[in-house]
Every structure is written in C-alpha cells, then in structure tokens.
Design an enzyme around this catalytic site. Structure first.
Site, PDB file in Angstrom:
ATOM      1  N   CYS A 156       0.809  -1.133   0.050  1.00  0.00           N
ATOM      2  CA  CYS A 156       0.358   0.263  -0.325  1.00  0.00           C
ATOM      3  C   CYS A 156       0.651   1.045  -0.230  1.00  0.00           C
ATOM      4  O   CYS A 156       2.294   1.031   0.143  1.00  0.00           O
ATOM      5  CB  CYS A 156      -0.738  -0.143   1.376  1.00  0.00           C
ATOM      6  SG  CYS A 156      -1.912  -1.159   1.248  1.00  0.00           S
ATOM      7  N   ARG A 162       1.958   1.990  -5.840  1.00  0.00           N
ATOM      8  CA  ARG A 162       1.305   0.683  -4.267  1.00  0.00           C
ATOM      9  C   ARG A 162       0.065  -0.009  -4.344  1.00  0.00           C
ATOM     10  O   ARG A 162       0.093  -1.250  -3.509  1.00  0.00           O
ATOM     11  CB  ARG A 162       2.680   1.401  -3.439  1.00  0.00           C
ATOM     12  CG  ARG A 162       3.788   2.087  -3.938  1.00  0.00           C
ATOM     13  CD  ARG A 162       4.325   1.833  -2.770  1.00  0.00           C
ATOM     14  NE  ARG A 162       4.214   1.399  -1.256  1.00  0.00           N
ATOM     15  CZ  ARG A 162       4.907   0.954  -0.959  1.00  0.00           C
ATOM     16  NH1 ARG A 162       6.507   0.680  -1.873  1.00  0.00           N
ATOM     17  NH2 ARG A 162       5.402  -0.230  -0.205  1.00  0.00           N
ATOM     18  N   TRP A 170      -3.923  -1.841  -1.591  1.00  0.00           N
ATOM     19  CA  TRP A 170      -4.284  -2.879  -1.810  1.00  0.00           C
ATOM     20  C   TRP A 170      -4.745  -4.430  -1.241  1.00  0.00           C
ATOM     21  O   TRP A 170      -3.807  -4.255  -0.240  1.00  0.00           O
ATOM     22  CB  TRP A 170      -2.704  -3.624  -2.283  1.00  0.00           C
ATOM     23  CG  TRP A 170      -2.552  -3.910  -3.285  1.00  0.00           C
ATOM     24  CD1 TRP A 170      -1.885  -5.690  -3.009  1.00  0.00           C
ATOM     25  CD2 TRP A 170      -2.977  -4.637  -5.256  1.00  0.00           C
ATOM     26  NE1 TRP A 170      -1.924  -6.386  -3.932  1.00  0.00           N
ATOM     27  CE2 TRP A 170      -2.662  -5.796  -5.017  1.00  0.00           C
ATOM     28  CE3 TRP A 170      -3.072  -3.399  -5.297  1.00  0.00           C
ATOM     29  CZ2 TRP A 170      -3.352  -6.108  -6.650  1.00  0.00           C
ATOM     30  CZ3 TRP A 170      -3.389  -4.541  -7.339  1.00  0.00           C
ATOM     31  CH2 TRP A 170      -3.509  -5.507  -6.941  1.00  0.00           C
ATOM     32  N   ASN A 189       0.818  -0.001   6.037  1.00  0.00           N
ATOM     33  CA  ASN A 189       1.267  -1.145   5.060  1.00  0.00           C
ATOM     34  C   ASN A 189       2.151  -2.154   5.471  1.00  0.00           C
ATOM     35  O   ASN A 189       2.921  -1.715   6.553  1.00  0.00           O
ATOM     36  CB  ASN A 189       2.015  -0.436   3.794  1.00  0.00           C
ATOM     37  CG  ASN A 189       2.852  -0.595   2.734  1.00  0.00           C
ATOM     38  OD1 ASN A 189       2.543  -1.813   2.476  1.00  0.00           O
ATOM     39  ND2 ASN A 189       4.448  -0.437   2.980  1.00  0.00           N
ATOM     40  N   GLY A 190       1.430  -3.063   5.087  1.00  0.00           N
ATOM     41  CA  GLY A 190       2.162  -4.588   5.187  1.00  0.00           C
ATOM     42  C   GLY A 190       1.035  -5.473   5.646  1.00  0.00           C
ATOM     43  O   GLY A 190       0.048  -5.615   5.954  1.00  0.00           O
ATOM     44  N   GLU A 216       6.941 -20.591 -20.285  1.00  0.00           N
ATOM     45  CA  GLU A 216       7.195 -18.531 -19.698  1.00  0.00           C
ATOM     46  C   GLU A 216       8.037 -18.296 -20.208  1.00  0.00           C
ATOM     47  O   GLU A 216       8.275 -16.943 -20.454  1.00  0.00           O
ATOM     48  CB  GLU A 216       7.097 -19.886 -18.477  1.00  0.00           C
ATOM     49  CG  GLU A 216       6.933 -17.849 -17.310  1.00  0.00           C
ATOM     50  CD  GLU A 216       6.366 -17.388 -17.911  1.00  0.00           C
ATOM     51  OE1 GLU A 216       5.317 -16.577 -18.545  1.00  0.00           O
ATOM     52  OE2 GLU A 216       5.953 -15.923 -17.724  1.00  0.00           O
ATOM     53  N   LYS A 266       7.831 -15.056 -22.143  1.00  0.00           N
ATOM     54  CA  LYS A 266       8.667 -13.668 -22.315  1.00  0.00           C
ATOM     55  C   LYS A 266       9.514 -12.337 -23.311  1.00  0.00           C
ATOM     56  O   LYS A 266       9.125 -11.351 -23.786  1.00  0.00           O
ATOM     57  CB  LYS A 266       9.345 -13.705 -20.823  1.00  0.00           C
ATOM     58  CG  LYS A 266       8.813 -14.029 -19.263  1.00  0.00           C
ATOM     59  CD  LYS A 266       7.968 -13.367 -19.141  1.00  0.00           C
ATOM     60  CE  LYS A 266       6.683 -12.678 -19.379  1.00  0.00           C
ATOM     61  NZ  LYS A 266       5.368 -13.215 -18.568  1.00  0.00           N
ATOM     62  N   GLU A 314       6.857 -11.812 -25.905  1.00  0.00           N
ATOM     63  CA  GLU A 314       6.592 -10.404 -25.866  1.00  0.00           C
ATOM     64  C   GLU A 314       7.364  -9.088 -25.248  1.00  0.00           C
ATOM     65  O   GLU A 314       6.150  -7.929 -25.394  1.00  0.00           O
ATOM     66  CB  GLU A 314       5.171 -10.163 -24.850  1.00  0.00           C
ATOM     67  CG  GLU A 314       5.421 -11.109 -23.023  1.00  0.00           C
ATOM     68  CD  GLU A 314       4.076 -11.391 -22.345  1.00  0.00           C
ATOM     69  OE1 GLU A 314       3.091 -10.796 -22.480  1.00  0.00           O
ATOM     70  OE2 GLU A 314       5.067 -11.614 -20.856  1.00  0.00           O
ATOM     71  N   HIS A 333      11.473 -34.376 -33.060  1.00  0.00           N
ATOM     72  CA  HIS A 333      10.135 -34.412 -34.019  1.00  0.00           C
ATOM     73  C   HIS A 333       9.675 -33.587 -35.173  1.00  0.00           C
ATOM     74  O   HIS A 333       8.815 -33.408 -35.120  1.00  0.00           O
ATOM     75  CB  HIS A 333       9.121 -35.504 -33.179  1.00  0.00           C
ATOM     76  CG  HIS A 333       9.171 -36.332 -32.691  1.00  0.00           C
ATOM     77  ND1 HIS A 333       9.246 -37.588 -33.000  1.00  0.00           N
ATOM     78  CD2 HIS A 333      10.153 -36.581 -31.010  1.00  0.00           C
ATOM     79  CE1 HIS A 333       9.970 -38.508 -31.902  1.00  0.00           C
ATOM     80  NE2 HIS A 333      10.060 -37.295 -30.881  1.00  0.00           N
ATOM     81  N   LYS A 389      -2.285  -4.595 -20.151  1.00  0.00           N
ATOM     82  CA  LYS A 389      -1.854  -5.200 -18.860  1.00  0.00           C
ATOM     83  C   LYS A 389      -2.683  -6.478 -18.722  1.00  0.00           C
ATOM     84  O   LYS A 389      -2.971  -7.603 -18.553  1.00  0.00           O
ATOM     85  CB  LYS A 389      -1.667  -4.942 -17.620  1.00  0.00           C
ATOM     86  CG  LYS A 389      -1.537  -5.772 -16.556  1.00  0.00           C
ATOM     87  CD  LYS A 389      -0.001  -5.825 -16.715  1.00  0.00           C
ATOM     88  CE  LYS A 389       0.155  -6.360 -15.100  1.00  0.00           C
ATOM     89  NZ  LYS A 389       1.738  -7.547 -15.581  1.00  0.00           N
TER      90      LYS A 389
HETATM   91  O1  M6R Z   1      -4.619 -11.189 -15.523  1.00  0.00           O
HETATM   92  P1  M6R Z   1      -4.742 -12.780 -15.713  1.00  0.00           P
HETATM   93  O2  M6R Z   1      -3.252 -13.963 -15.377  1.00  0.00           O
HETATM   94  O3  M6R Z   1      -5.502 -13.371 -15.934  1.00  0.00           O
HETATM   95  O4  M6R Z   1      -3.457 -12.533 -17.143  1.00  0.00           O
HETATM   96  C1  M6R Z   1      -3.556 -13.567 -18.203  1.00  0.00           C
HETATM   97  C2  M6R Z   1      -2.636 -12.921 -19.689  1.00  0.00           C
HETATM   98  O5  M6R Z   1      -3.316 -12.298 -19.797  1.00  0.00           O
HETATM   99  C3  M6R Z   1      -1.575 -12.806 -19.155  1.00  0.00           C
HETATM  100  O6  M6R Z   1      -0.347 -13.309 -18.088  1.00  0.00           O
HETATM  101  C4  M6R Z   1      -0.386 -12.018 -20.043  1.00  0.00           C
HETATM  102  O7  M6R Z   1      -0.105 -13.072 -20.820  1.00  0.00           O
HETATM  103  C5  M6R Z   1       1.046 -11.668 -19.503  1.00  0.00           C
HETATM  104  N1  M6R Z   1       1.364 -10.202 -20.885  1.00  0.00           N
HETATM  105  C6  M6R Z   1       1.883 -12.260 -18.734  1.00  0.00           C
HETATM  106  O8  M6R Z   1       2.875 -11.749 -19.575  1.00  0.00           O
END
Ligand code: M6R
Length: 608
Positions: free
Chosen positions: A2, A29, A76, A102-103, A480, A484, A487, A503, A603
């Site tokens: 927070c 935050r 938060w 906060n905490g 993963e 990364k 993206e 394969h 996001k």
């Molecule tokens: O908010 P969510 O975890 O449901 O989001 C899912 C995906 O949209 C999210 O993980 C997306 O793949 C990210 N950009 C990955 O870095």
C-alpha cells in the site's frame, strides 16, 4: 503493498490537496481505495472511500480538508476486499486515534480476539484496525501517554508494518514505526513528510532520511526524532540528498517496472509464504474429493495451471485438465455439480477466464480460484479464493505474479499430498521447510544471474528466432521463458518438451541458433544432455540454466545461468524461471524496446 504518506506543516493550508498529490505518486503501490485522516479544530477527521484516487477525489471535496497535519493511504487489499469500511485510516472506538498501515500483521487474529473480549468494536475486516484499538487500550485503560502506548503496541505486532498515527491527544505530531515495510522522511523548510516511498514528496524536497527496521519516529513541523522502539535508544541519522528523477524514483531507482518487479520476487514470495490462508485447506479438500477438475487460465497464468495439473496428478493421484480459458467451450459438455474449476489469474479480470467461469457456474460447478487482485471479478464469482499477495504488477509482462501463481500451486499440491497420504507427516514438514526457503533462493538467483543476463542479451538481441526446451515440470519454465522473450523482445521463441524437439522443430536449427535448455539436477538431467547433443550437432548454440557446479552440462553450452545449490529440486520451477525473465528483459532493453509497455498488449485483457 500500500502507499502511505503523512504531512506536518507550520502553516494551516488545504492539506487534503497536498496529501492527494503525494498519494497519486504512490498509486503504483495500490489503488483500490483512498483515505485521509486530518486534524482540524482538535478533532480527527476521516475522509475515505473505495476507488482509485482520481475517482475518490471527484466524490470528496479535497479542498475542504484543512489543517496543519494529515496522513493518507492508498490501499492494495490484503485482509478484506476493497470497500469504504476496509479503506484506511482506521480508528479506535472513540475516533481519537487514527492509523494507516502498509504491511501484514500476522498475529492480528489473536490480538483481535483479545480486543473483542475487552469490549472493542470493529468496523472493518482489516488486520490494521487492531492497531488503533490496541493503542486506545494502552492509553485509556493502562494510562500510558500516546507515544509510549504506540511503542508498547508495535512491540507486540508480528509480521511487516510501516504505520503512521495521528491523534487529537497530541495534535501537532505524527508518530511512525516500521519493520520490513518501507518508510522514509522528507524534509522541507516549512513542512515534514513521511511516506512509503520517495516519489511522494520528490517535487517538494530531495532531502531524505531512510528509516531502518524497528525504528520509531516523532515527526513535527520542526523536525524528526528517531529511536529504536526495542531499546528506546536515540538514533542519529542525517538526511541525504537524492538525485533521482521523479519517474525513476517511482520505480525505486530501477529503469523499468518490469526489472523492479523481478527484483521484488523475494519479497512477494515471502509474503505469500508468510500469510496463512484458511481457504487453502478447504480448497485442497474440495479438490481431493472432486470427481472432475479443470484448471483454467490464459497466457502466463496458464503455465502455472500446467504446474497445478502436474501436482494434482502427483499428490492427489487424480487426473485433471488444464484448459486455456478461450478454449473452454470444448469441455463445456463435461461440466456439472461434481466439477471443480480452478481459475488462476493475476488481474481477476481476464474476460476469457470470466466467461468460462460463468458458463461453468451455470452448470453447477464449484469455483476455487487463485487470484492476485482482491475484490476482482473472478474473486466475486468464486466459492473459495487463494490470494497471491504479489502486490500490484505494473509491467505488462507477468513476472512476480507468475512465481506467486506457481508457489500457490505448490501450496495446494503439498496439502493434497498430506490428505492423500502420498507424503507422510515428516515428509510434509520437511517439504514445508524447503518451501520456506524459496524466497531466499530466488534472491540469490537474481544476484548471481543479472549481470550475466545483460551480457548474454547482447548476443540474443541480434537473433530472430529461438527455442526453449525443458522436460517434466520445467517444460512450464521453458514455456514461460519463451513467452517472455516473445512479448517484450519480439523475438520469435517457441517452447517444446525437449524430447519432442527432434520430431520436427529441429529442422529450423542452423549455425549459432539459440536454444535455451532448462536443466535441473533431477530425473530429466541425463535425457536433456542427449537433447543438447542433438541440437549442438546441428549447429545450435546452447544457453543452459543449470545448478551451480554442473560441469557436465556447462561444457556443452555457449552461455550458462546458474541456480545456487541448496534449493529443493521439488520447487525448481520457481528459481529456474528467474534468469529467463532477466534474459528477456535485458534483450528487450538491448533492442531499444520498452519492456513495460510492449506493442499490441495490455496488462489485463478484458475482451473476448
Ligand atoms: O490477469 P491474468 O493472469 O488473467 O492474465 C492472463 C494473461 O493475459 C497474462 O498472463 C499475459 O499472458 C501476460 N502478458 C503474460 O506476461
């Protein structure tokens, strides 16, 4: 996480405006509710509401909040969903003592029971509210002065805290204390600040005092006085001048939120490990007794559900399926009252996941979710929720929330193991001990690999395409890592089970082609060596993530990342993903891209 701020000044002004201005700089935050406690006419005046700062400031008349002293909070949610009642500041029964925090107070349940027995009345579900009531108890029942009362109270708190207290009992000062949550002081000629972070006051002063754990501060318009709240010894600490630009300060000196969030993982994982969630046992029991289990998610969260699927198989000896949320339609006909749906999401707002949940609910399924944002749509549709406690994630690329999702899958997995008898009591305790060590291993992994990731990135940044290969649970790490790289660095990266690469995909490999191998010292080790040899024979350049000292694999590699010894093989997916986050980040930077705001992405994806 927070944001907290306090201002004490010589002149009486529209202090509400100054507090809101400072809180706006801390909104990264937390942003689910906002509140201010000011002292005016010798009374504590509380103004608070649910919503982002911009929304709340439209509803309240900020300019009407006047005075010389005020504290403010942007929340938060951790204990209790976002609501006006749960928004800080919180007050004691009389409304004379007001606290922002906060905490996480770990022993709040026990302390709350004590206070309830003593007759205190609570208005929120937060852990924080115990603090003003405890102070009230010390002042009004034990007869202590306010300062001594606060000191007695903070000594009894377990967990993490940065608190600010204002009261009409001592209306010219703010009392602050901290342990494991940040708190800084800002010094101006006519006003003093305290805040969770420097950006809160950077446009007013660059003169800063950083507070250490177990320190207690009395802040007046004339200055500050620090003591250690355990020994009561005075602490002399001179201010220093910060040179950060305001934008950099918000990122704690990191150039991007993504890098800051990678570095936050030891803390976010420690918070997850620290907080005991009563829903965990219920979730594990329901999964253990279920007939059909579907895990549900999108993107990065989907890879964590693949870990969950693996762990349910291993520990509950049950089959379950991890379904990509947008493909849920294909299993819709199987859903009924005996079905458990386990959605995993950072935002709790991903539309594909929400639509799948709604459809499953209509058919009678139970929804047990793992979500980061408290009060989000998915949590509201859920019968049980396991929170991820990773704090706000600003960078579009999920980093700290992926490791939080993965540790949550382990949390459930270990409970399932205990329930099924797959692990006995002593194995369970041993596993829990190793699980506690994850934050520290992650910390060491970051330290050990960051400079190396920057160096390898200078080579990777010139490539157009790459493979990420892993086996077993670490196939998810490969998935993963590749996501990364795609993206944020825009390098085409595909992940495969290492054994599957021969394969077909291997046809793409040519001289110096980047192939990243995830190679822990577990049952996959020797097989992966075979896969590295196959790739090398076609000219591939192997980047390996190995356990420190694994010479056998190191000798086959062009680049290596090392995980410090001492981690448990069981939880390897968490430390092994860290170098891949760093590699993607530095590759994006080397390509002059913006890791926090990659093109075409947002996001939270709230469209179908
Ligand atoms: O908010 P969510 O975890 O449901 O989001 C899912 C995906 O949209 C999210 O993980 C997306 O793949 C990210 N950009 C990955 O870095």
């Amino acid at each position: 996480m927070c944001g907290i701020v306090g201002i004490v000044q010589k002149q009486e002004t529209k202090i509400g405006k100054a507090i809101i201005e400072a809180l706006t700089k801390l909104e990264y935050r937390g942003y689910d509710s906002v509140g201010i406690a000011s002292i005016y006419d010798n009374k504590v005046i509380i103004t608070k509401d649910q919503g982002k700062i911009s929304e709340v400031s439209e509803r309240i008349d900020v300019n009407s909040i006047k005075g010389k002293i005020a504290i403010g909070h942007t929340r938060w949610a951790t204990h209790g969903p976002p609501s006006k009642e749960n928004a800080h500041p919180h007050v004691d029964c009389s409304g004379d003592i007001s606290v922002i925090h906060n905490g996480i107070i770990e022993n709040f349940q026990r302390l709350k029971e004590e206070l309830l027995e003593q007759g205190h009345v609570f208005q929120s579900e937060t852990d924080t509210e115990i603090i003003p009531h405890m102070i009230e108890q010390q002042v009004k029942k034990e007869g202590l002065a306010l300062k001594e009362a606060i000191i007695q109270v903070v000594k009894r708190l377990e967990g993490t805290f940065a608190i600010c207290v204002v009261s009409n009992l001592n209306p010219d000062r703010i009392y602050c204390a901290k342990r494991d949550s940040p708190l800084v002081i800002g010094i101006n000629t006519d006003r003093m600040f305290c805040a969770s972070d420097i950006p809160a006051f950077l446009n007013k002063t660059r003169k800063v005092v950083l507070l250490h754990d177990d320190e207690f501060v009395t802040l007046t318009s004339e200055g500050y006085d620090i003591i250690n709240f355990n020994t009561l010894e005075k602490v002399i600490r001179k201010p220093h001048i910060v040179s950060w630009k305001p934008e950099m300060a918000q990122k704690a000196g990191f150039p991007h939120f993504m890098l800051k969030e990678i570095h936050e993982q030891p803390h976010s994982l420690a918070d997850y490990v620290r907080i005991k969630q009563p829903s965990l046992t219920r979730i594990a029991e329901k999964i253990y007794n279920a007939e059909k289990i579907f895990l549900l998610a999108a993107g990065t969260a989907h890879y964590s559900t693949l870990t969950g699927e693996h762990l349910i198989r291993r520990f509950a000896k049950k089959s379950s399926s991890s379904i990509i949320a947008s493909e849920f339609e294909s299993v819709n006909s199987l859903i009924d009252e005996d079905t458990i749906i386990l959605p995993v999401s950072q935002s709790g707002e991903t539309m594909d996941t929400i639509m799948a949940i709604k459809s499953a609910k209509e058919q009678g399924a139970s929804i047990l979710s793992a979500v980061n944002v408290i009060g989000s749509t998915i949590t509201r549709h859920s019968d049980e929720v396991l929170y991820l406690y990773a704090g706000p994630e600003i960078g579009v690329a999920a980093t700290k929330t992926y490791t939080a999702q993965t540790i949550a899958m382990w949390d459930i997995g270990l409970e399932l193991g205990k329930l099924s008898g797959e692990i006995n009591n002593s194995e369970y305790s041993e596993a829990r001990k190793l699980y506690q060590q994850i934050p520290n291993i992650v910390k060491q992994t970051i330290v050990r690999n960051e400079a190396r990731a920057n160096h390898v990135a200078s080579w990777f940044a010139k490539k157009n395409s790459s493979f990420y290969l892993g086996r077993g649970l670490n196939l998810q790490t490969a998935n993963e890592g590749a996501l990364k790289m795609k993206e944020i660095a825009y390098i085409h990266s595909e992940s495969y089970p290492a054994g599957e690469s021969k394969h077909g995909p291997i046809a793409l490999v040519e001289e110096d082609y980047p192939v990243v191998f995830i190679t822990p010292q577990d049952y996959t080790h020797n097989r992966i060596i075979g896969n590295i040899m196959e790739m090398k024979a076609r000219g591939a350049a192997a980047t390996v993530v190995i356990e420190e000292g694994d010479r056998e694999i190191e000798e086959l590699s062009k680049w290596k990342f090392e995980i410090p010894q001492g981690y448990s093989e069981m939880f390897s997916t968490i430390p092994y993903v860290i170098p891949l986050q760093l590699l993607a980040y530095y590759t994006a930077v080397r390509r002059n891209l913006s890791p926090d705001m990659p093109r075409n992405l947002s996001k939270s994806v709230t469209v179908l």
